[in-house]
Motif scaffolding. Sequence first.
Motif, PDB file in Angstrom:
ATOM      1  N   UNK A 254     -23.226  58.697 -16.502  1.00  0.00           N
ATOM      2  CA  UNK A 254     -22.599  59.867 -15.904  1.00  0.00           C
ATOM      3  C   UNK A 254     -21.845  59.616 -14.627  1.00  0.00           C
ATOM      4  N   UNK A 255     -21.931  58.402 -14.063  1.00  0.00           N
ATOM      5  CA  UNK A 255     -21.229  58.095 -12.811  1.00  0.00           C
ATOM      6  C   UNK A 255     -19.829  57.571 -13.131  1.00  0.00           C
ATOM      7  N   UNK A 256     -18.910  58.470 -13.432  1.00  0.00           N
ATOM      8  CA  UNK A 256     -17.572  58.075 -13.875  1.00  0.00           C
ATOM      9  C   UNK A 256     -16.831  57.279 -12.816  1.00  0.00           C
ATOM     10  N   UNK A 257     -17.048  57.595 -11.527  1.00  0.00           N
ATOM     11  CA  UNK A 257     -16.343  56.889 -10.462  1.00  0.00           C
ATOM     12  C   UNK A 257     -16.686  55.396 -10.458  1.00  0.00           C
ATOM     13  N   UNK A 258     -17.914  55.094 -10.854  1.00  0.00           N
ATOM     14  CA  UNK A 258     -18.312  53.694 -10.923  1.00  0.00           C
ATOM     15  C   UNK A 258     -17.493  52.915 -11.931  1.00  0.00           C
ATOM     16  N   UNK A 259     -17.101  53.578 -13.014  1.00  0.00           N
ATOM     17  CA  UNK A 259     -16.306  52.905 -14.032  1.00  0.00           C
ATOM     18  C   UNK A 259     -14.896  52.606 -13.547  1.00  0.00           C
ATOM     19  N   UNK A 260     -14.380  53.400 -12.625  1.00  0.00           N
ATOM     20  CA  UNK A 260     -13.081  53.051 -12.030  1.00  0.00           C
ATOM     21  C   UNK A 260     -13.172  51.676 -11.359  1.00  0.00           C
ATOM     22  N   UNK A 261     -14.280  51.448 -10.667  1.00  0.00           N
ATOM     23  CA  UNK A 261     -14.474  50.170  -9.991  1.00  0.00           C
ATOM     24  C   UNK A 261     -14.715  49.031 -10.989  1.00  0.00           C
ATOM     25  N   UNK A 262     -15.414  49.325 -12.076  1.00  0.00           N
ATOM     26  CA  UNK A 262     -15.665  48.280 -13.071  1.00  0.00           C
ATOM     27  C   UNK A 262     -14.368  47.810 -13.729  1.00  0.00           C
ATOM     28  N   UNK A 263     -13.451  48.748 -14.017  1.00  0.00           N
ATOM     29  CA  UNK A 263     -12.164  48.338 -14.578  1.00  0.00           C
ATOM     30  C   UNK A 263     -11.411  47.451 -13.586  1.00  0.00           C
ATOM     31  N   UNK A 264     -11.508  47.792 -12.311  1.00  0.00           N
ATOM     32  CA  UNK A 264     -10.876  46.945 -11.292  1.00  0.00           C
ATOM     33  C   UNK A 264     -11.471  45.550 -11.305  1.00  0.00           C
ATOM     34  N   UNK A 265     -12.784  45.475 -11.414  1.00  0.00           N
ATOM     35  CA  UNK A 265     -13.444  44.173 -11.445  1.00  0.00           C
ATOM     36  C   UNK A 265     -13.073  43.375 -12.686  1.00  0.00           C
ATOM     37  N   UNK A 266     -12.821  44.056 -13.789  1.00  0.00           N
ATOM     38  CA  UNK A 266     -12.360  43.354 -14.981  1.00  0.00           C
ATOM     39  C   UNK A 266     -11.030  42.653 -14.735  1.00  0.00           C
ATOM     40  N   UNK A 267     -10.106  43.330 -14.046  1.00  0.00           N
ATOM     41  CA  UNK A 267      -8.816  42.710 -13.717  1.00  0.00           C
ATOM     42  C   UNK A 267      -9.012  41.541 -12.746  1.00  0.00           C
ATOM     43  N   UNK A 268      -9.864  41.730 -11.751  1.00  0.00           N
ATOM     44  CA  UNK A 268     -10.131  40.636 -10.815  1.00  0.00           C
ATOM     45  C   UNK A 268     -10.720  39.427 -11.544  1.00  0.00           C
ATOM     46  N   UNK A 269     -11.610  39.675 -12.494  1.00  0.00           N
ATOM     47  CA  UNK A 269     -12.220  38.566 -13.244  1.00  0.00           C
ATOM     48  C   UNK A 269     -11.189  37.813 -14.059  1.00  0.00           C
ATOM     49  N   UNK A 270     -10.200  38.531 -14.594  1.00  0.00           N
ATOM     50  CA  UNK A 270      -9.111  37.855 -15.286  1.00  0.00           C
ATOM     51  C   UNK A 270      -8.356  36.915 -14.369  1.00  0.00           C
ATOM     52  N   UNK A 271      -8.138  37.344 -13.116  1.00  0.00           N
ATOM     53  CA  UNK A 271      -7.493  36.485 -12.120  1.00  0.00           C
ATOM     54  C   UNK A 271      -8.327  35.231 -11.879  1.00  0.00           C
ATOM     55  N   UNK A 272      -9.621  35.415 -11.638  1.00  0.00           N
ATOM     56  CA  UNK A 272     -10.479  34.278 -11.303  1.00  0.00           C
ATOM     57  C   UNK A 272     -10.597  33.290 -12.460  1.00  0.00           C
ATOM     58  N   UNK A 273     -10.700  33.805 -13.679  1.00  0.00           N
ATOM     59  CA  UNK A 273     -10.791  32.918 -14.832  1.00  0.00           C
ATOM     60  C   UNK A 273      -9.494  32.134 -15.017  1.00  0.00           C
ATOM     61  N   UNK A 274      -8.358  32.783 -14.781  1.00  0.00           N
ATOM     62  CA  UNK A 274      -7.077  32.087 -14.907  1.00  0.00           C
ATOM     63  C   UNK A 274      -6.976  30.966 -13.884  1.00  0.00           C
ATOM     64  N   UNK A 275      -7.415  31.226 -12.660  1.00  0.00           N
ATOM     65  CA  UNK A 275      -7.414  30.172 -11.642  1.00  0.00           C
ATOM     66  C   UNK A 275      -8.371  29.049 -12.030  1.00  0.00           C
ATOM     67  N   UNK A 276      -9.516  29.405 -12.603  1.00  0.00           N
ATOM     68  CA  UNK A 276     -10.484  28.374 -12.995  1.00  0.00           C
ATOM     69  C   UNK A 276      -9.933  27.463 -14.076  1.00  0.00           C
ATOM     70  N   UNK A 277      -9.318  28.040 -15.118  1.00  0.00           N
ATOM     71  CA  UNK A 277      -8.797  27.180 -16.183  1.00  0.00           C
ATOM     72  C   UNK A 277      -7.590  26.386 -15.687  1.00  0.00           C
ATOM     73  N   UNK A 278      -6.869  26.933 -14.697  1.00  0.00           N
ATOM     74  CA  UNK A 278      -5.772  26.182 -14.084  1.00  0.00           C
ATOM     75  C   UNK A 278      -6.319  24.980 -13.326  1.00  0.00           C
TER      76      UNK A 278
END
Length: 269
Positions: free
Chosen positions: A154-178
């Motif tokens: 029921x904490x919808x605002x928390x999911x806004x932050x989780x989607x943001x973290x998903x994008x950040x994780x994509x950045x970090x994984x791309x840097x790692x494989x680089x």
Amino acid sequence: MPAELKIVLDVARYRIGRLEMANLVAAVAIMLALQLSLPELMVRTGFGMLLNLLVYLNNDWFDLDDDLMTSTRDRHKTAYLAAHRGAALRAQWGLLGLCCGFASLWGGGLWLPLTVGAGICWLYSARLKRRPFVDVGAMMVWGMAMPAVAVPPGAAEGWWLLWQLGLFSGVFETIQVLRDREADARRGIRTTAVVLGRKRTQWLARGLMLLAGAYAGWCFHPVLVVLPWVAAALPIPAVRIEGYWNRVRVLLGSTLLLECALLYARAGG
């Protein structure tokens, strides 16, 4: 000290030292932003720590033979793990049992990070990290699932932050494989960076940072586009990428903290 306990403590020491449990810090920040009660915060933080230890020990288990050949990680830790494989398996089962107990007794949506977070990590370690583009996508899902320990139903605002973290994780994984591109190519491992090459992987990382900034500006506050877009503008070194990676972590982590502060202030208002 029992071998099982030493293995778990070695995982904690190594991963914390490499700033690889940042998802737990993000989870605590989200819980504070959502103004969860102290008991809720303590239980969810404890569960998050156990879950992190489980997934990182599982990752070390799958990477053990490669680490023994390359010696890129803590040699003492790797050698001890190799000499106590049975204890490492028992430690994983024990951590999984504790996580299942927490999820069953407390509820509150903890089964989601356990099944998705641990499941994606297992698949990534076993197969997905050797599949181009899927490797980055899997870590984006993982980057949302692990800190989901912070978000009760029921904490919808928390999911806004989780989607943001998903994008950040994509950045970090791309840097790692680089960072690992040349070593992976020598071993015949086809990651996103191996397939795309250095230049296009750099542009992928920058594109994800721009997208993360646009999301921050749209969902939280227009000013928040600045830090991710500054990260996108940073020069990416061809070697010794760790310093660059840490600068990106600081910029994106600061963005998340500002977003959490905004949610906290709005809830208080």
